[in-house]
Motif scaffolding. Structure first.
Motif, short mmCIF file in Angstrom:
data_model
loop_
_atom_site.label_atom_id
_atom_site.label_comp_id
_atom_site.label_asym_id
_atom_site.label_seq_id
_atom_site.Cartn_x
_atom_site.Cartn_y
_atom_site.Cartn_z
N SER A 148 -1.79 25.22 -1.11
CA SER A 148 -1.60 26.52 -1.36
C SER A 148 -2.62 27.66 -0.49
N ASN A 149 -3.56 26.95 -0.01
CA ASN A 149 -4.45 27.50 0.85
C ASN A 149 -4.63 27.17 2.01
N THR A 150 -4.53 28.07 2.84
CA THR A 150 -4.33 27.96 4.34
C THR A 150 -5.64 27.40 5.10
N LYS A 151 -6.93 27.19 4.36
CA LYS A 151 -7.92 26.59 4.84
C LYS A 151 -7.87 25.17 4.32
N THR A 152 -7.25 24.65 3.48
CA THR A 152 -7.56 23.46 2.93
C THR A 152 -6.21 22.54 2.73
N ALA A 153 -4.99 23.19 3.25
CA ALA A 153 -3.75 22.39 3.22
C ALA A 153 -3.78 21.38 4.30
N TRP A 154 -4.47 21.63 5.44
CA TRP A 154 -4.29 20.63 6.49
C TRP A 154 -5.11 19.55 6.09
N ILE A 155 -6.27 19.71 5.23
CA ILE A 155 -6.98 18.77 4.94
C ILE A 155 -6.40 17.67 4.14
N ALA A 156 -5.41 18.21 3.19
CA ALA A 156 -4.73 17.35 2.41
C ALA A 156 -3.51 16.63 3.05
N ILE A 157 -3.03 16.91 4.27
CA ILE A 157 -2.38 16.64 5.08
C ILE A 157 -3.07 15.39 5.68
N VAL A 158 -4.26 15.77 6.47
CA VAL A 158 -4.97 14.37 6.65
C VAL A 158 -5.19 13.30 5.89
N VAL A 159 -5.69 13.56 4.52
CA VAL A 159 -5.71 12.60 3.60
C VAL A 159 -4.54 11.81 3.29
N VAL A 160 -3.41 12.35 3.54
CA VAL A 160 -2.16 11.71 3.24
C VAL A 160 -1.77 10.78 4.45
N CYS A 161 -2.17 11.28 5.53
CA CYS A 161 -1.72 10.48 6.82
C CYS A 161 -2.91 9.50 6.96
N ALA A 162 -3.83 9.55 6.84
CA ALA A 162 -5.04 8.79 6.82
C ALA A 162 -4.92 7.49 5.94
N TRP A 163 -4.43 7.85 4.66
CA TRP A 163 -4.16 6.99 3.58
C TRP A 163 -3.20 5.73 3.85
N GLN A 164 -2.22 6.36 4.43
CA GLN A 164 -0.97 5.71 4.95
C GLN A 164 -1.33 4.82 6.08
N ALA A 165 -1.98 5.31 6.83
CA ALA A 165 -2.18 4.50 8.15
C ALA A 165 -3.20 3.64 8.18
N ILE A 166 -4.19 3.88 7.29
CA ILE A 166 -5.24 2.76 7.22
C ILE A 166 -4.77 1.33 6.99
N ALA A 167 -3.67 1.14 6.35
CA ALA A 167 -3.17 -0.11 5.93
C ALA A 167 -2.85 -0.85 7.44
N MET A 168 -2.02 -0.43 8.09
CA MET A 168 -1.70 -1.18 9.29
C MET A 168 -2.86 -1.28 10.37
N ASN A 169 -3.68 -0.33 10.50
CA ASN A 169 -5.14 -0.55 11.30
C ASN A 169 -5.94 -1.45 10.52
N THR A 170 -6.11 -1.67 9.27
CA THR A 170 -6.94 -2.56 8.81
C THR A 170 -6.47 -4.07 9.11
N ILE A 171 -5.21 -4.40 9.14
CA ILE A 171 -4.58 -5.36 9.54
C ILE A 171 -4.76 -5.79 10.81
N ILE A 172 -4.69 -4.84 11.76
CA ILE A 172 -4.90 -4.94 13.20
C ILE A 172 -6.34 -5.38 13.60
N TYR A 173 -7.21 -4.59 12.78
CA TYR A 173 -8.53 -4.99 13.04
C TYR A 173 -9.13 -6.33 12.46
N ILE A 174 -8.48 -6.59 11.57
CA ILE A 174 -8.80 -8.10 10.92
C ILE A 174 -8.23 -9.14 11.87
N SER A 175 -7.18 -9.05 12.46
CA SER A 175 -6.60 -9.68 13.50
C SER A 175 -7.78 -10.09 14.60
N GLY A 176 -8.12 -8.82 14.89
CA GLY A 176 -9.02 -8.85 16.01
C GLY A 176 -10.46 -9.40 15.75
N LEU A 177 -10.82 -9.46 14.52
CA LEU A 177 -12.20 -9.75 14.04
C LEU A 177 -12.07 -11.52 13.82
#
Length: 290
Positions: A148-177
Motif C-alpha cells: 500500500s506504500n508507493t515507496k515499498t511496493a516495488w521492493i515487495a515485487i522484487v522479493v516475490v520475483c527473486a524468490w521464484q527465479a532463484i530456483a531455476m538459476n540455482t539449478i543452472i549454476y549447479i550444472s555449471g559448477l
C-alpha cells in the motif's frame, strides 16, 4: 530406404501440427498486432489508419515513461539479487554436505508453482502476516502493508520475483559448477588459491557461459513481469508498480487503447531483443578474453 521414408513421414506428422499451432497462436497475432499499431483500433468496432502517430505519442506519454522506468529498475535489481543469491546457494549445494539431493529438490519447488499462485500467497503475507509481526515487534515501518506504500511496493515485487527465479538459476549454476574439473582445483590449491581467490580465478571464469544464460533469462523474464503485478498490486498504489506488460494488457484490453498499446508492444519487443543481443555480445567478448 522405406524405413527412412517412414521416419521422415513421422517427423512431418509430428512437426506440421506443432508448426501450425505456433503460426496460428504466435505468428498471426504478432503480425495482426503490428498492423493494429498503425490504427486507432479500440479493441472493437471500426478503426482508421493513423500512420506513425501511436509511435510518436508513446514518447510523450508520461504513464508509458513511468512504466518503462519502473520495469527497468525492477529488472536490474531483481537480476542482481537473484544471481547473487543463486550463485551462493549453488556453491553451497555443490559442496560436500549431507542430504544434498533433498536440498536441491527443495530449492526447485518455487519454480514449479505458478506465478499467480505465488503472487496471491505473498499478497496475503504482505497484507496480513507481516504487518501483524511488525506490530508485535513494535516496528512502525512493518506495521502497514508494503503493497500500500508507493515507496515499498516495488521492493515487495522484487522479493516475490527473486524468490521464484532463484530456483531455476540455482539449478543452472549447479550444472555449471559440476562441469569444472577437480584437477583445476587441485592445481589451484598448489598455487595457494583458496576461498575468494579460488572462486575469482578458477570457478567463475569456467562458469561464465552459465552466468551469461542466467543473466539473459533474468533480464528478459523480469522485463516481461506480469503475473506478479496482477496478483500483488494491479499496478498500484497510484500506478507506481505498473509494468510495461501490465500497462499493455490493462489499457489495451479494457482501456480502449488497443492500437496505441500494440505500438507499445512493438517497441517493447524491439527493446527486449536489443538488450538480449547486447548481453550476448558482451558476454561472448568476455568469454574470449578469459
Amino acid at each position: 530406404m522405406r524405413k527412412i521414408n517412414e521416419r521422415k513421414r513421422t517427423y512431418l506428422l509430428i512437426t506440421i501440427p506443432i508448426l501450425a499451432l505456433f503460426i496460428c497462436f504466435n505468428t498471426v497475432p504478432l503480425i495482426r498486432g503490428f498492423i493494429y499499431s498503425f490504427t486507432n483500433f479500440k479493441g472493437f468496432g471500426d478503426y482508421d489508419w493513423v500512420g506513425l502517430r501511436n509511435y510518436v505519442d508513446l514518447f510523450s506519454d508520461p504513464r508509458v515513461g513511468s512504466s518503462y522506468w519502473f520495469t527497468f529498475r525492477l529488472a536490474v535489481v531483481s537480476t542482481i539479487v537473484t544471481n547473487v543469491i543463486s550463485l551462493i546457494l549453488a556453491l553451497g549445494l555443490n559442496s560436500k554436505i549431507k542430504a544434498k539431493s533433498f536440498f536441491r529438490g527443495a530449492y526447485f519447488i518455487p519454480n514449479v508453482l505458478g506465478a499467480l499462485v505465488v503472487g496471491y500467497i505473498f499478497n496475503y503475507f504482505f497484507t496480513y502476516i507481516l504487518p501483524e509481526l511488525g506490530k508485535m515487534m513494535g516496528s512502525g515501518a512493518l506495521s502497514s502493508s508494503m503493497l500500500s506504500n508507493t515507496k515499498t511496493a516495488w521492493i515487495a515485487i522484487v522479493v516475490v520475483c527473486a524468490w521464484q527465479a532463484i530456483a531455476m538459476n540455482t539449478i543452472i549454476y549447479i550444472s555449471g559448477l559440476q562441469t569444472v574439473p577437480e584437477d583445476v582445483y587441485e592445481a589451484g590449491s598448489l598455487d595457494g588459491a583458496t576461498g575468494w581467490k579460488k572462486f575469482k580465478h578458477l570457478t567463475f571464469p569456467l562458469i561464465v557461459p552459465f552466468f551469461t544464460i542466467n543473466m539473459v533469462l533474468c533480464i528478459k523474464n523480469f522485463l516481461m513481469v506480469f503475473d506478479q503485478i496482477m496478483a500483488l498490486t494491479k499496478g498500484g498504489p497510484a500506478q507506481s508498480t505498473e509494468s510495461i506488460s501490465y500497462l499493455i494488457y490493462n489499457n489495451g484490453m479494457s482501456g480502449g487503447q488497443f492500437g496505441f498499446q500494440s505500438a507499445n508492444a512493438v517497441i517493447f519487443f524491439i527493446v527486449i531483443v536489443l538488450i538480449s543481443a547486447t548481453q550476448m555480445t558482451i558476454s561472448a567478448r568476455k568469454e574470449e578474453q578469459l
